[in-house]
Design a protein around this motif. Structure first.
Motif, PDB file in Angstrom:
ATOM      1  N   GLY A 112       6.768   1.427   7.181  1.00 42.55           N
ATOM      2  CA  GLY A 112       8.069   1.653   7.533  1.00 42.55           C
ATOM      3  C   GLY A 112       8.598   1.256   9.011  1.00 42.55           C
ATOM      4  N   PRO A 113       9.398   0.588   9.043  1.00 40.51           N
ATOM      5  CA  PRO A 113      10.669  -0.189  10.164  1.00 40.51           C
ATOM      6  C   PRO A 113       9.872   0.756  12.171  1.00 40.51           C
ATOM      7  CG  PRO A 113      11.595   0.939   8.651  1.00 40.51           C
ATOM      8  CD  PRO A 113      11.101   1.187   8.506  1.00 40.51           C
ATOM      9  N   ILE A 114       9.689  -0.241  12.889  1.00 33.75           N
ATOM     10  CA  ILE A 114       8.510   0.590  14.031  1.00 33.75           C
ATOM     11  C   ILE A 114       9.800   0.962  14.707  1.00 33.75           C
ATOM     12  CG2 ILE A 114       8.363  -1.615  15.357  1.00 33.75           C
ATOM     13  CD1 ILE A 114       5.736  -0.142  15.679  1.00 33.75           C
ATOM     14  N   SER A 115      10.401   2.375  15.673  1.00 36.19           N
ATOM     15  CA  SER A 115      11.601   1.840  16.929  1.00 36.19           C
ATOM     16  C   SER A 115      11.192   1.092  17.633  1.00 36.19           C
ATOM     17  CB  SER A 115      11.758   3.410  17.110  1.00 36.19           C
ATOM     18  OG  SER A 115      10.501   3.874  18.147  1.00 36.19           O
ATOM     19  N   SER A 116      11.992   1.203  18.797  1.00 36.82           N
ATOM     20  CA  SER A 116      11.805   0.336  19.755  1.00 36.82           C
ATOM     21  C   SER A 116      10.684   0.990  20.846  1.00 36.82           C
ATOM     22  CB  SER A 116      13.466   0.383  20.617  1.00 36.82           C
ATOM     23  OG  SER A 116      13.877  -0.448  20.142  1.00 36.82           O
ATOM     24  N   ASN A 136      13.333  -5.023   4.541  1.00 33.92           N
ATOM     25  CA  ASN A 136      13.333  -6.212   5.424  1.00 33.92           C
ATOM     26  C   ASN A 136      13.057  -6.828   6.601  1.00 33.92           C
ATOM     27  OD1 ASN A 136      13.397  -8.523   3.148  1.00 33.92           O
ATOM     28  ND2 ASN A 136      15.686  -7.843   3.065  1.00 33.92           N
ATOM     29  N   VAL A 137      12.530  -5.462   7.075  1.00 32.83           N
ATOM     30  CA  VAL A 137      12.522  -5.043   8.787  1.00 32.83           C
ATOM     31  C   VAL A 137      10.666  -6.088   8.915  1.00 32.83           C
ATOM     32  CG1 VAL A 137      12.302  -3.780  10.712  1.00 32.83           C
ATOM     33  CG2 VAL A 137      14.057  -3.261   9.258  1.00 32.83           C
ATOM     34  N   GLN A 193       0.285  -1.674  -0.149  1.00 31.70           N
ATOM     35  CA  GLN A 193      -0.030  -0.037  -0.247  1.00 31.70           C
ATOM     36  C   GLN A 193       0.722   1.228  -0.349  1.00 31.70           C
ATOM     37  OE1 GLN A 193      -2.564   0.269   3.285  1.00 31.70           O
ATOM     38  NE2 GLN A 193      -3.511   2.101   2.707  1.00 31.70           N
ATOM     39  N   TYR A 194       1.972   1.640   1.615  1.00 30.38           N
ATOM     40  CA  TYR A 194       3.034   2.082   0.840  1.00 30.38           C
ATOM     41  C   TYR A 194       3.838   2.078   0.197  1.00 30.38           C
ATOM     42  CZ  TYR A 194      -0.995   3.935   4.747  1.00 30.38           C
ATOM     43  OH  TYR A 194      -1.600   4.582   5.432  1.00 30.38           O
TER      44      TYR A 194
END
Length: 302
Positions: free
Chosen positions: A218-222, A209-210, A203-204
């Motif tokens: 997008g990759p999520i942070s801690s 590969n995260v 969709q985005y």
């Protein structure tokens, strides 16, 4: 002064392979110490630091009511930095070599009891959010593998071997280990990766590969993972603060309570020292004592 600091951080990143979170902590500790030195001495060199200045700095930290563990971490950062300066001929001695702060009695890590875990998983499985699949997979992985939140945030698809049911984990300081992937975590991950994750990536139009991603692909942070868990905890009504590390504590405690060998738990958690893992044996003994007092008729006076 800044040159030595920059070289030290590069050394930690490249040669020691420290995580971004660890590098940030070192940088912050050294930056704050440098600011203190400037306030006391004006322009200074790292070799100007002596015992009197260190005592004044420690006094300031005590005034801020920092925990002994926090102060010792700062001391460790500075001790390592000065050892680096010596090794690279920027200094002749380490003024922090023998500086230590007495530790308070070690607090036992908080962990989830079985009813609390059941409530957590029931709550996340009942969520109406479009991101439910991700949140379920996140909780199952944290509890089912004992991985650190930074390890989960940085997890990539090629680290997971679904056929062999293992995950190749890159831990602190670049240390590697393999952890088993249980059936619950495996099912939740496959459901999320083949469903919601694939949908958001398409969709985005994101390409990475995260494993764990935010609502925009997008990759999520801690920090993002911690926020998700706080929202889940809030929805349970249990009223306790929840941190991702509590799943790691629970994983270790449950393994030991069910007969796992201490060395095996050390390997699964990626602890460098067995003494770090041994804290969980104290938790197990604490629970045994509680059960003994509760269920054994001669455990206490009438």
């Amino acid at each position: 002064m800044l040159k030595e600091l920059k070289l030290f951080l590069q050394y930690l990143a490249i040669e020691r392979q420290f995580s971004p979170e660890t590098l940030k902590a070192y940088q912050q500790d050294l930056k704050l110490f440098a600011q203190f030195c400037q306030s006391e001495l004006g322009d200074f060199n790292w070799t100007d630091v002596d015992a009197n200045l260190i005592r004044a700095w420690l006094s300031q930290l005590y005034d801020q009511k920092l925990a002994a563990t926090t102060i010792n971490r700062k001391l460790s950062s500075l001790r390592s930095f000065y050892q680096f300066l010596i090794n690279n001929h920027f200094a002749n001695q380490n003024p922090f070599a023998d500086v230590q702060v007495k530790q308070h009695p070690q607090h036992l890590p908080h962990y989830f009891r079985e009813p609390e875990l059941a409530t957590l998983f029931a709550t996340v499985n009942a969520q109406k959010t479009p991101l439910k699949e991700r949140n379920v997979a996140l909780l199952e992985l944290l509890y089912g593998t004992g991985m650190r939140v930074s390890e989960v945030a940085n997890l990539t698809l090629n680290q997971i071997d679904f056929d062999r049911e293992t995950i190749h984990v890159f831990g602190k300081g670049g240390k590697e280990r393999f952890v088993p992937l249980g059936s619950y975590a495996k099912k939740a991950l496959l459901n999320y990766i083949n469903g919601l994750r694939q949908k958001l990536i398409q969709q985005y139009h994101t390409d990475h590969n995260v494993v764990f991603i935010n609502r925009l692909g997008g990759p999520i942070s801690s920090g993002g993972i911690e926020y998700i868990l706080k929202q889940v905890m809030k929805a349970t009504g249990l009223g306790n603060e929840m941190h991702p590390h509590m799943f790691r504590h629970t994983y270790a405690t449950d393994l030991l309570n069910n007969g796992a060998d201490l060395r095996s738990v050390q390997e699964l958690l990626g602890h460098a020292n067995l003494s770090t893992t041994q804290i969980y044996t104290h938790i197990s003994r604490e629970q045994l004592q509680a059960d003994y007092r509760k269920y054994f008729p001669r455990a206490s006076h009438e």
